[in-house]
Motif scaffolding. Structure first.
Motif, PDB file in Angstrom:
ATOM      1  N   ARG A 122       0.894  -1.250  -0.022  1.00 17.43           N
ATOM      2  CA  ARG A 122      -0.110   0.014  -0.091  1.00 17.43           C
ATOM      3  C   ARG A 122       0.764   1.312   0.077  1.00 17.43           C
ATOM      4  N   ARG A 123       2.332   1.183   0.305  1.00 18.87           N
ATOM      5  CA  ARG A 123       3.005   2.407   0.518  1.00 18.87           C
ATOM      6  C   ARG A 123       3.244   3.228  -0.666  1.00 18.87           C
ATOM      7  N   ASP A 124       3.319   4.442  -0.446  1.00 20.01           N
ATOM      8  CA  ASP A 124       3.777   5.454  -1.446  1.00 20.01           C
ATOM      9  C   ASP A 124       5.517   4.841  -1.841  1.00 20.01           C
ATOM     10  N   GLN A 125       5.345   4.914  -3.248  1.00 24.42           N
ATOM     11  CA  GLN A 125       6.829   4.352  -3.749  1.00 24.42           C
ATOM     12  C   GLN A 125       7.895   5.305  -3.316  1.00 24.42           C
ATOM     13  N   SER A 126       7.827   6.547  -3.004  1.00 24.09           N
ATOM     14  CA  SER A 126       8.829   7.255  -2.522  1.00 24.09           C
ATOM     15  C   SER A 126       9.453   7.223  -1.176  1.00 24.09           C
ATOM     16  N   ARG A 127       8.433   6.335  -0.295  1.00 19.57           N
ATOM     17  CA  ARG A 127       9.001   6.031   1.084  1.00 19.57           C
ATOM     18  C   ARG A 127       9.661   4.637   1.110  1.00 19.57           C
ATOM     19  N   LYS A 128      10.493   4.542   2.081  1.00 16.73           N
ATOM     20  CA  LYS A 128      11.405   3.344   2.283  1.00 16.73           C
ATOM     21  C   LYS A 128      10.364   2.003   2.668  1.00 16.73           C
ATOM     22  N   PRO A 129      10.526   0.859   2.277  1.00 18.54           N
ATOM     23  CA  PRO A 129       9.619  -0.149   2.659  1.00 18.54           C
ATOM     24  C   PRO A 129      10.089  -0.511   4.031  1.00 18.54           C
ATOM     25  N   ARG A 130       8.798  -0.974   4.739  1.00 17.73           N
ATOM     26  CA  ARG A 130       8.864  -1.423   5.957  1.00 17.73           C
ATOM     27  C   ARG A 130       9.627  -2.645   6.271  1.00 17.73           C
ATOM     28  N   LYS A 131      10.281  -2.909   7.356  1.00 15.95           N
ATOM     29  CA  LYS A 131      10.855  -4.306   7.629  1.00 15.95           C
ATOM     30  C   LYS A 131      10.174  -4.623   9.027  1.00 15.95           C
ATOM     31  N   PRO A 132      10.140  -5.930   9.047  1.00 14.41           N
ATOM     32  CA  PRO A 132       9.704  -6.495  10.344  1.00 14.41           C
ATOM     33  C   PRO A 132      10.808  -6.387  11.471  1.00 14.41           C
TER      34      PRO A 132
END
Length: 462
Positions: A122-132
Motif C-alpha cells: 500500500r505504501r507510497d513508492q517514494s517511502r522506504k519499505p517497512r521491515k519486520p
C-alpha cells in the motif's frame, strides 16, 4: 565505584510503566546487568512506535541474563530484537514458559512478515519499505538461549546473586521472581492471577522482600463476582441464542481459550446451554492445548477435563478454513473463539467484519483491554470500529466478563502482598495511571509502606 557504593542496585523501567504492555525492567549492580522480561508494546500506533525506538540504556551483548516471568507477547515479544542485536546470554524461564514463548514468538514473526508485506503493497513508492522487527531465524536463535528451571528452585547467577521462580497463577508456566542481590530480595510479581484461578494453582505468596515490583493492571477494579464465570457465560450464551445470533469471543490463545472451552463443555454437558459447534480459530490454540496435556503439574484440570480441550472443538488452523466457518452447513448458531484477545489483530477481525453489524450477535470480551486497542473501544461503547482502514458500525451486543480475567483485581493484589514483612519500597508497574494510583493509595493505607508508581526510563538507585 567507591567501596560504599558496591551494594547499590539501580532499577530502570523500560516498558510497562504508565501502560500495561512492553514489560522490561533493567536491574544493574557494579558487576551485573540483568533484564526482567522483554516484551513488545501493544495497542495503538503511539504504543507500537515504542518498539522501533533504539534507546535502550545498554548494548544487548552487555547483558548477563534475561529472566522471564511468563510467555505472553508483552513480556517476551522483544527478545528476538535483542538477540538480533547481539544478546548471547541465557534466558531463564520455567519449562512451560519456554514452550509458550516458542509458539507465541513464531506467530509474532509470521504476523510481522504478513503485516509488513501488506503495508509495503500500500505504501507510497517514494517511502522506504517497512521491515519486520525480526524474522523466524531470530526466533529460533532466541529459543536456543532459553534455560529452564522448575518453580521454587534457587538458581545461582553469580557471586551473591541468585533467583527462583514462584507460581503466579496467571497463565500456564507463569511465575513471580524472587531475585536476591547482595543479601537484598527483589520480588518481581510478573502478572498475578486471581486468588482462586479457574484452572491453575493459586499464586504463591512470598514472606520476605526488601523491594517489590508489582503489576497494577486491575489496581482500581474489583472483578464482578455476583455471578460466577460459569453463570455469567451461561447468561451470555443463552441470551445470544435466544436472539438467533452467533457468539464471538476474542481471546488470547493461552489460558483464556482453554478456560472458556472447559466452561462451555461443562455447561453443554449439564444442558444449561444448547449443544452448538465451538470453533477455536487460532493457529496457536492447538499447540497451547497440547502444552496443557504435557504440563499437568502446572494446572488443576483432571485428565478427562484436559481431554475436553480438543473434544468436540473444531480447531481452525488455515485461513482458508476461517473463510468457511460462517458459511458452513449445519446449525446457524455457533460459538467462535478467535485471537487476538484485545482485538488488535488476528483472525477475530475477519469475524467482526462479518458479524459486528448485526444486533442478533454478541461480542464477548474476557480479558484486560489496554488503552488504544479495538477491544477497549468496543468495551467503552464505540459506535464504530475501524478494521483495515474501513469503518464498521457496532450493532452487536458487546458483553464483558471481568471474572474471567487472568489478572487478579485490587483485592487479589493486596492479598498477594499480605504475608510480606515490611518492605523498604514498592514500585507499581504494568498498569494505566488511574489503576496504579488507586492501588498505591490502598497499599499505603493498608501496609504503611512507601509506594512509587514506576516512571518510564527513570533510574531508581536503591
Amino acid at each position: 565505584m567507591a567501596h560504599n557504593e558496591n551494594h547499590q542496585v539501580q532499577l530502570q523501567f523500560l516498558g510497562a510503566a504508565g501502560t500495561v504492555t512492553g514489560s522490561k525492567t533493567y536491574l544493574q549492580t557494579n558487576k551485573y546487568k540483568i533484564l526482567i522480561d522483554c516484551g513488545l508494546f501493544q495497542g495503538g500506533k503511539s504504543e507500537r512506535k515504542l518498539n522501533k525506538l533504539d534507546k535502550l540504556p545498554f548494548a544487548p551483548s552487555e547483558l548477563d541474563a534475561i529472566l522471564v516471568t511468563h510467555g505472553h507477547l508483552d513480556h517476551t515479544g522483544y527478545l528476538p530484537v535483542l538477540v538480533k542485536k547481539g544478546f548471547k546470554g541465557p534466558i531463564y524461564a520455567t519449562h512451560p514458559t519456554k514452550e509458550i514463548a516458542e509458539v507465541i514468538l513464531h506467530d509474532s514473526a509470521k504476523i510481522q512478515a504478513e503485516d509488513t508485506a501488506a503495508a509495503n503493497k500500500r505504501r507510497d513508492q517514494s517511502r522506504k519499505p517497512r521491515k519486520p522487527l525480526y524474522k523466524t531465524k531470530h526466533v529460533n536463535k532466541t529459543i536456543s538461549l532459553f534455560e529452564t528451571h522448575p518453580d521454587k528452585e534457587w538458581v545461582e547467577l553469580g557471586n551473591r546473586v541468585k533467583f527462583r521462580f514462584l507460581k503466579s497463577g496467571h497463565i500456564l508456566g507463569s511465575a513471580s521472581i524472587e531475585l536476591e542481590v547482595n543479601g537484598k530480595i527483589f520480588l518481581f510479581s510478573g502478572d498475578v492471577g486471581q486468588r482462586a484461578p479457574l484452572i491453575l494453582d493459586a499464586p504463591v505468596r512470598s514472606k520476605k522482600a526488601d523491594y517489590v515490583i508489582l503489576e497494577s493492571t486491575y489496581g482500581d477494579k474489583l472483578h464482578d463476582l455476583a455471578l460466577s464465570p460459569y453463570q455469567a457465560l451461561q447468561e451470555v450464551v443463552n441470551s445470544t441464542f435466544d436472539k438467533g445470533g452467533t457468539l464471538v469471543i476474542p481471546s488470547f490463545a493461552v489460558e483464556r481459550a482453554q478456560e472458556i472451552i472447559v466452561l462451555l463443555h461443562n455447561l453443554m454437558e449439564e444442558k444449561s446451554i444448547p449443544s452448538v459447534p465451538v470453533y477455536l480459530d487460532s493457529p496457536m490454540g492447538i499447540d497451547i492445548t497440547r502444552l496443557f496435556q504435557d504440563h499437568s503439574s502446572w494446572h488443576n484440570l483432571t485428565e478427562s477435563e484436559t481431554e475436553k480441550l480438543t473434544k468436540n472443538v473444531h480447531i481452525i488452523q488455515e485461513y482458508q478454513e476461517t473463510l468457511g466457518v460462517l458459511h458452513a452447513d449445519g446449525p446457524k448458531q455457533k460459538i467462535i473463539i478467535a485471537g487476538s484477545g484485545m482485538v488488535t489483530g488476528g483472525r477475530v477481525l475477519y469475524y467482526l467484519k462479518q458479524l459486528v453489524g448485526d444486533a442478533k450477535n454478541t461480542v464477548l470480551l474476557v480479558g484486560h483491554q489496554a488503552t488504544g486497542t479495538r477491544g477497549q473501544q468496543l468495551a467503552s461503547g464505540a459506535p464504530f470500529i475501524k478494521i483495515d482502514g474501513e469503518k464498521y458500525k457496532v450493532e452487536a451486543q458487546v458483553s464483558q466478563i471481568g471474572s474471567l480475567s487472568a489478572h487478579g483485581d485490587q483485592e487479589d493484589l493486596l492479598w498477594w502482598l499480605g504475608l510480606l514483612r515490611a518492605s523498604k519500597q514498592v514500585f507499581l508497574n504494568h498498569g494505566e495511571p488511574e489503576a496504579a494510583e488507586a492501588l498505591r493509595t490502598k497499599i499505603k493505607g493498608q501496609f504503611k509502606w512507601p509506594v512509587e508508581i514506576a516512571a518510564m526510563d527513570k533510574t531508581y538507585t536503591l
